[in-house]
Design an enzyme around this catalytic site. Structure first.
Site, mmCIF file in Angstrom:
data_model
loop_
_atom_site.group_PDB
_atom_site.id
_atom_site.type_symbol
_atom_site.label_atom_id
_atom_site.label_comp_id
_atom_site.label_asym_id
_atom_site.label_seq_id
_atom_site.Cartn_x
_atom_site.Cartn_y
_atom_site.Cartn_z
ATOM 1 C CG HIS A 171 -2.014 -1.016 1.119
ATOM 2 N ND1 HIS A 171 -3.321 -0.683 0.869
ATOM 3 C CD2 HIS A 171 -1.971 -2.364 1.207
ATOM 4 C CE1 HIS A 171 -4.052 -1.789 0.831
ATOM 5 N NE2 HIS A 171 -3.254 -2.824 1.031
ATOM 6 C CG ASP A 382 0.227 9.366 0.671
ATOM 7 O OD1 ASP A 382 0.126 8.144 0.888
ATOM 8 O OD2 ASP A 382 -0.486 10.218 1.236
HETATM 9 C C1 G6P Z 1 -1.011 3.337 6.143
HETATM 10 C C2 G6P Z 1 -0.535 1.924 5.913
HETATM 11 C C3 G6P Z 1 -1.441 0.909 6.596
HETATM 12 C C4 G6P Z 1 -1.603 1.287 8.065
HETATM 13 C C5 G6P Z 1 -2.140 2.704 8.188
HETATM 14 C C6 G6P Z 1 -2.304 3.170 9.636
HETATM 15 O O1 G6P Z 1 -2.182 3.578 5.452
HETATM 16 O O2 G6P Z 1 -0.449 1.656 4.520
HETATM 17 O O3 G6P Z 1 -0.909 -0.382 6.487
HETATM 18 O O4 G6P Z 1 -2.440 0.374 8.743
HETATM 19 O O5 G6P Z 1 -1.222 3.577 7.540
HETATM 20 O O6 G6P Z 1 -1.121 3.015 10.353
HETATM 21 P P1 G6P Z 1 -1.046 2.121 11.676
HETATM 22 O O7 G6P Z 1 0.406 2.144 12.054
HETATM 23 O O8 G6P Z 1 -1.923 2.811 12.669
HETATM 24 O O9 G6P Z 1 -1.528 0.743 11.338
#
Ligand code: G6P
Length: 475
Positions: A171, A382
């Site tokens: 992602h 991003d």
């Molecule tokens: C991004 C990443 C996700 C992640 C999210 C939130 O969008 O691509 O994989 O889950 O951030 O971050 P966190 O560390 O809270 O999971």
């Protein structure tokens, strides 16, 4: 919610999603009774509709240290929680994921830290996720692994379950191979990913970076989108290609069209004193998002009086990774900058920046998108940026304008936005001024073209195109 799922379903799922996070957050009532509510965030927003439609099981972490592992049901979804110890949260999640890989993959905007202990935790946690997925999958199942936290899972899974088909989607950006080469465990990461049959990236540039890393960091031959991999059981071809992720645009637009959302949008403008220009930023509080660059540009525009007397910026910065040092430092700096701008420009009752360090439900986000004249999306890097697409989806009357960093995946698709290099503060300021002063006809032309793109490429078509290609990839 039913806390415990019927065990008979383990090993019977034809479709398994493996992601760092579960698509729900745990709430604990005063009596200690747990309940689950859908959690916010790009990945969850993107995948939940796909999960519901396809059926299947979602394997992830609850977000709490020491939370109980196991299978349960919530919101009609079969879920399996992988448990992380407090030490694993520190070394795998805060350490390797968010202080090594995250800054490295975002072009070293912050310096990545390389700690051997963190790598060991990453291997161990990836092993737990792989074991949970192997236990849930039916013979011949499709397993879809997500994101940088789980790059070793594809190979670990293949070693346990040669019968399943494995997809992986990254992602976040995949960096150019000169930056990737800094990672002391680069070969292991490439080998981990190459356990998959199909690897998806947000953009062609990310897929190309990965293919180059396979050649340069792992010495593997590639041809077009394919990488030739030699396993114990022979030679395989792994495909690496771009699948730009999107949102459930129809569902979001439906929320934006509701009377109560429109009423809330006009109440927001009223509460802000009916500004001439309402600018909006919505981000996780993350150093990749360019929040400081945006604030500085806005502050200078106020100094120069270029936005008129009645401009307001609403900046939502939802709390994120608060125990990681770089995030604490960023929060301090953002809050100092907001205070400085407000200190210099506010009048009693009307600060020019409304800073909200909170997370909001989709309904409130839709109202904010509707209320804003100009959306500012200015990341330094991003993978995609779904906020840009969400704004476009909500603007059903084809008004509004989007200022969009060229360093986002979304910029490849939303070519009618006002493209900016957020490092170029003068260019950013000019783009903001232009976006606030275009006539309705130009705004409509730009928004219509962006809306066509977002509506024609929603999250369902993203998932379908990835899963179709995975099905066609020789397993
Ligand atoms: C991004 C990443 C996700 C992640 C999210 C939130 O969008 O691509 O994989 O889950 O951030 O971050 P966190 O560390 O809270 O999971």
């Amino acid at each position: 919610m039913s806390p415990v799922r019927n065990k008979a379903r383990a090993g019977q799922h034809d479709f398994v999603v493996v992601a760092s996070r579960l698509p729900v957050d745990r709430d604990e009532g005063p009596d200690g009774e747990a309940s689950w509510r859908p959690s916010p965030g790009g990945l969850v927003t993107a995948l939940e509709p796909v999960m519901r439609e396809a059926g299947g099981v979602w394997i992830g972490w609850s977000g709490d240290a020491e939370s109980a592992p196991g299978a349960f049901e919530a919101n009609g979804l079969d879920l399996v929680a992988v448990g992380l110890s407090a030490e694993q949260v520190r070394d795998y999640y805060e350490g390797f994921c968010n202080a090594t890989l995250w800054p490295l993959y975002h072009d070293v905007i912050a310096p990545p830290q390389f700690e051997r202990r963190w790598w060991e935790a990453y291997v161990a946690v990836n092993r737990s996720f792989a074991a949970a997925a192997a236990a849930e999958a039916a013979p011949g199942a499709t397993i879809w692994v997500h994101d940088y936290q789980l790059q070793l899972v594809p190979r670990m899974l293949r070693e346990q379950r040669a019968d399943v088909r494995i997809g992986f989607f990254n992602h976040i950006p995949f960096p150019c191979c000169e930056i990737f080469a800094q990672l002391p465990w680069r070969r292991q990461v490439i080998e981990g990913l190459l356990g998959a049959d199909l690897l998806g990236f947000q953009s062609r540039a990310d897929a190309t970076n990965f293919l180059r890393a396979c050649r340069r960091a792992a010495g593997l031959p590639t041809k077009g989108h394919a990488i030739r991999v030699r396993d114990t059981d022979g030679v395989r071809e792994v495909q690496a290609a771009a699948f730009p992720i999107s949102i459930d645009s129809a569902a979001l637009e439906a929320i934006a069209r509701r009377d109560e959302t429109r009423k809330r949008a006009s109440d927001i403008r009223l509460a802000l004193g009916q500004p001439d220009v309402l600018l909006l930023g919505i981000d996780r509080l993350d150093y990749t998002k360019g929040i400081l660059h945006r604030l500085n540009a806005y502050g200078e525009l106020l100094d120069e009086g270029r936005l008129g007397p009645q401009a307001v910026l609403v900046q939502v910065a939802s709390p994120s990774r608060e125990r990681v040092e770089a995030y604490r430092a960023l929060r301090d700096e953002v809050e100092r900058t907001v205070s400085r701008i407000n200190g210099e420009h506010a009048e009693v009752g009307s600060p020019p920046v409304h800073y909200l360090h909170q997370s909001y439900a989709r309904e409130e986000m839709a109202a904010l998108y509707l209320a804003a004249d100009v959306m500012l999306v200015t990341p330094l890097r991003d993978g995609m940026n779904l906020v840009a697409k969400e704004y476009v989806a909500c603007r059903y009357d084809e008004s509004g304008a989007l200022v969009l960093s060229e360093f986002t995946g979304a910029a490849d698709e939303l070519t009618s936005a006002f493209g900016v290099n957020p490092h170029d503060i003068d260019g950013l300021k000019d783009a903001i001024v232009r976006a606030t002063t275009i006539g309705p006809a130009e705004a409509r032309r730009r928004m219509r073209s962006m809306r066509r793109q977002v509506r024609g490429h929603d999250v369902a078509s993203w998932a379908a195109s990835f899963l179709d290609m995975l099905r066609q990839t020789p397993g």
